[in-house]
Design a protein around this motif. Sequence first.
Motif, PDB file in Angstrom:
ATOM      1  N   LYS A 187       0.857  -1.188   0.000  1.00  0.00           N
ATOM      2  CA  LYS A 187       0.000   0.000   0.000  1.00  0.00           C
ATOM      3  C   LYS A 187       0.892   1.237   0.000  1.00  0.00           C
ATOM      4  O   LYS A 187       1.757   1.367   0.863  1.00  0.00           O
ATOM      5  CB  LYS A 187      -0.909  -0.002   1.222  1.00  0.00           C
ATOM      6  N   VAL A 188       0.678   2.093  -0.984  1.00  0.00           N
ATOM      7  CA  VAL A 188       1.449   3.329  -1.060  1.00  0.00           C
ATOM      8  C   VAL A 188       0.682   4.372  -0.255  1.00  0.00           C
ATOM      9  O   VAL A 188      -0.306   4.943  -0.728  1.00  0.00           O
ATOM     10  CB  VAL A 188       1.665   3.776  -2.522  1.00  0.00           C
ATOM     11  N   VAL A 189       1.110   4.587   0.979  1.00  0.00           N
ATOM     12  CA  VAL A 189       0.338   5.430   1.893  1.00  0.00           C
ATOM     13  C   VAL A 189       0.690   6.913   1.761  1.00  0.00           C
ATOM     14  O   VAL A 189      -0.013   7.770   2.290  1.00  0.00           O
ATOM     15  CB  VAL A 189       0.497   4.963   3.368  1.00  0.00           C
ATOM     16  N   LYS A 190       1.764   7.211   1.044  1.00  0.00           N
ATOM     17  CA  LYS A 190       2.102   8.612   0.784  1.00  0.00           C
ATOM     18  C   LYS A 190       2.820   8.697  -0.552  1.00  0.00           C
ATOM     19  O   LYS A 190       3.718   7.900  -0.832  1.00  0.00           O
ATOM     20  CB  LYS A 190       3.013   9.139   1.887  1.00  0.00           C
ATOM     21  N   LEU A 245       1.351   8.478  -3.662  1.00  0.00           N
ATOM     22  CA  LEU A 245       0.805   7.612  -4.725  1.00  0.00           C
ATOM     23  C   LEU A 245       0.680   8.357  -6.055  1.00  0.00           C
ATOM     24  O   LEU A 245       0.891   7.778  -7.122  1.00  0.00           O
ATOM     25  CB  LEU A 245      -0.553   7.042  -4.290  1.00  0.00           C
ATOM     26  N   ASP A 246       0.374   9.649  -5.994  1.00  0.00           N
ATOM     27  CA  ASP A 246       0.211  10.424  -7.230  1.00  0.00           C
ATOM     28  C   ASP A 246       1.498  10.515  -8.045  1.00  0.00           C
ATOM     29  O   ASP A 246       1.448  10.838  -9.232  1.00  0.00           O
ATOM     30  CB  ASP A 246      -0.254  11.850  -6.907  1.00  0.00           C
ATOM     31  N   CYS A 305       3.369   8.050  -8.713  1.00  0.00           N
ATOM     32  CA  CYS A 305       3.643   6.733  -9.324  1.00  0.00           C
ATOM     33  C   CYS A 305       2.870   6.588 -10.632  1.00  0.00           C
ATOM     34  O   CYS A 305       1.850   7.251 -10.840  1.00  0.00           O
ATOM     35  CB  CYS A 305       3.219   5.620  -8.368  1.00  0.00           C
ATOM     36  N   SER A 312      -6.888  -2.026  -0.957  1.00  0.00           N
ATOM     37  CA  SER A 312      -7.554  -0.744  -0.745  1.00  0.00           C
ATOM     38  C   SER A 312      -7.209   0.168  -1.920  1.00  0.00           C
ATOM     39  O   SER A 312      -6.502  -0.245  -2.847  1.00  0.00           O
ATOM     40  CB  SER A 312      -7.115  -0.127   0.586  1.00  0.00           C
ATOM     41  N   ASN A 355      -5.195   2.480  -2.250  1.00  0.00           N
ATOM     42  CA  ASN A 355      -3.769   2.769  -2.451  1.00  0.00           C
ATOM     43  C   ASN A 355      -2.943   1.487  -2.627  1.00  0.00           C
ATOM     44  O   ASN A 355      -1.728   1.514  -2.500  1.00  0.00           O
ATOM     45  CB  ASN A 355      -3.219   3.639  -1.314  1.00  0.00           C
ATOM     46  N   SER A 356      -3.603   0.381  -2.924  1.00  0.00           N
ATOM     47  CA  SER A 356      -2.885  -0.877  -3.160  1.00  0.00           C
ATOM     48  C   SER A 356      -2.214  -0.864  -4.527  1.00  0.00           C
ATOM     49  O   SER A 356      -2.784  -0.382  -5.509  1.00  0.00           O
ATOM     50  CB  SER A 356      -3.864  -2.053  -3.118  1.00  0.00           C
ATOM     51  N   ARG A 357      -1.019  -1.399  -4.577  1.00  0.00           N
ATOM     52  CA  ARG A 357      -0.289  -1.555  -5.838  1.00  0.00           C
ATOM     53  C   ARG A 357       0.528  -2.839  -5.794  1.00  0.00           C
ATOM     54  O   ARG A 357       0.809  -3.377  -4.726  1.00  0.00           O
ATOM     55  CB  ARG A 357       0.692  -0.368  -6.047  1.00  0.00           C
ATOM     56  N   CYS A 386       4.839  -0.795  -9.801  1.00  0.00           N
ATOM     57  CA  CYS A 386       4.635   0.577  -9.336  1.00  0.00           C
ATOM     58  C   CYS A 386       5.962   1.323  -9.326  1.00  0.00           C
ATOM     59  O   CYS A 386       6.872   0.985  -8.557  1.00  0.00           O
ATOM     60  CB  CYS A 386       4.021   0.539  -7.935  1.00  0.00           C
TER      61      CYS A 386
END
Length: 140
Positions: free
Chosen positions: A81-84, A86-87, A89, A107, A109-111, A116
Motif C-alpha cells: 500500500k502506497v500510503v504517501k 501515490l500520485d 507513481c 484498498s 492505495n494498493s499496488r 509501481c
Amino acid sequence: MGGTNPYIEKPETGLPQKPYTVTFHRPDGPAIVFEVDPSKLPYGPTGLPGSILDIALNGGADIDLEHACGGVCACSTCHVKVVKGLDSCNEPTDDELDQLDEAPDISLNSRLACQCVPNGTVDIEVEIPAWNKNLVKEGH
Ligand code: FES
C-alpha cells in the motif's frame, strides 16, 4: 527470476531525475528509510526498472518483499500500500488491477510493488501488509 512479461500491456513509467526517499513500513520491524539514487536504476533484474520491488530487493534497502512470479505482474504476492506519494507513481494497467483483485485486504492505495514506479518528485511511504511475510518464498 526477473524480466518482463510479454503477455501484458507495457506500463508507462517515468524514472526519477533526482534522489528521493522511500520509507518502508514493515510488519515485523521498524520502518526503513531508503534514498533512491536515480543514476543507479535499475538496481537489479526483478520488477520494472525503478519499481518499489526493484528498490526493496536490489537497492540495498534489504527489504524481503515477496515476489513469487519474479516481478512480471503474474501473481499478487508483492502487494503493498502506497500510503504517501501515490500520485507520483505510474498509473496501474488493467493487468495490474486484475492481479490485485486476487490479493487479500486491498484498498485504493494498493499496488503491485513490481509494477509501481515512483517518478521521484516526492518522497513516498509504502506499507507492507503483514500477510506478505507468510507466503511461499522464491529463491530464498
Ligand atoms: S511479483 Fe508477482 S506480481 Fe509482482
